[in-house]
Enzyme design. Structure first.
Site, PDB file in Angstrom:
ATOM      1  N   SER A 143      40.105  42.834  47.347  1.00  0.00           N
ATOM      2  CA  SER A 143      40.274  41.901  46.232  1.00  0.00           C
ATOM      3  C   SER A 143      41.235  40.803  46.660  1.00  0.00           C
ATOM      4  O   SER A 143      42.033  41.012  47.586  1.00  0.00           O
ATOM      5  CB  SER A 143      40.872  42.655  45.029  1.00  0.00           C
ATOM      6  N   TYR A 157      47.051  48.362  40.839  1.00  0.00           N
ATOM      7  CA  TYR A 157      45.737  47.942  41.354  1.00  0.00           C
ATOM      8  C   TYR A 157      45.922  47.197  42.676  1.00  0.00           C
ATOM      9  O   TYR A 157      45.235  47.477  43.655  1.00  0.00           O
ATOM     10  CB  TYR A 157      45.032  47.062  40.317  1.00  0.00           C
TER      11      TYR A 157
END
Ligand code: NDP
Length: 247
Positions: A143, A157
């Site tokens: 990501s 995350y």
């Protein structure tokens, strides 16, 4: 059809929605033979039906990537159906955005289990097959939040996605003479991912962030680019974000 994709056996985890589903559909259209893995097997079977109706080849394998035996069975099913594995797209993921002070430790556990341990189990399952073949490719979905800390709210995350970068870099260093390792870092893409948190305020903030999100097909095309390069070309990293994304 793409000459360097056609016929390749590609296993995609998290193929029941979002980026994994779009990637499977796109690679199948380029002639790849697909192994679709996730827990929601009804959705996988619908995609298998769609791919086969269009003249492609695909099978569905119910897989919980946090269960090591499931990851092993996923790769074994691929070998049994198609005789080899050329690419494993470690895409299954979970995001629960919330401030650290909310202490949603069950959601922290889930992110660590799916995003890190799930990816590692995929690596452990496919690596012996790649080593025996003398070739293979891992495509690990990280990501933009794996390059920059998405804070407040995305701290855990981001931690899991930084781990994806670290594991991918170390893996490439260790096995890279024959096995290609690609890490792809998407920015906001329109999928089910944004609904993962139980923190209402964070969900609201994410809705605003995702207003500029791009379609999952943008990431599917990046995966295809990495797959279709010749065997001596390892596309190590790609970042793809919405033009309007400032993060
Ligand atoms: P979705 O929520 O739409 O898809 C997540 C997929 O992961 C689903 O197919 C789900 O299938 C699967 N999955 C979740 N847990 C498990 C599990 N335990 N075992 C097997 N499969 C599992 O999100 P995206 O498509 O957006 O996410 C794909 C990847 O992209 C993730 O790694 C995510 O972190 C990453 N990413 C996404 C971005 C975005 O903005 N969308 C941005 C940056 C990265 P099922 O529930 O059926 O098991």
């Amino acid at each position: 059809m793409s000459a360097n994709i056609s016929g390749k056996v590609v296993v995609v985890t998290g193929a029941s929605s979002g980026l994994g589903e779009a990637t499977a559909r796109h690679l199948a259209a380029q002639g790849a033979r697909l192994v679709l893995a996730a827990r929601r097997v009804d959705r996988l079977e619908a995609l298998v039906a769609e791919i086969t109706a269009a003249g492609g080849q695909a099978i569905a394998v119910r897989t919980d990537v946090t269960v090591k035996a499931d990851a092993d069975a996923m790769i074994a099913a691929a070998v049994q159906a198609f005789g080899r594995v050329d690419v494993l797209v470690n895409n299954a993921g979970y995001m629960a955005i919330a401030p650290m002070s909310a202490r949603l430790t069950d959601e922290w556990d889930k992110m660590i289990d799916i995003n890190i341990k799930g990816l590692l189990y995929g690596v452990a399952a496919a690596l012996p097959v790649f080593e025996a073949q003398g070739s293979g490719q891992f495509i690990n979905i990280s990501s933009i939040a794996g390059r920059k800390v998405f804070s407040p709210g995305g701290t855990v995350y981001s931690g899991t996605k930084f781990a994806v970068h670290a594991i991918s870099e170390g893996l490439r260093h260790e096995v890279g003479s024959k096995v290609r390792v690609t890490v792809i870092s998407p920015g906001g893409a329109n999928t089910e991912l944004k609904h993962g948190s139980s923190d209402a305020d964070s969900l609201k903030a994410l809705d605003a962030f995702y207003e500029i999100a791009i379609g999952p097909d943008a990431i599917a095309r990046a995966v295809a680019y990495a797959v279709e390069q010749p065997a001596d070309v390892d596309v190590s990293e790609i970042a793809v974000r919405p033009t309007a994304q400032d993060f």
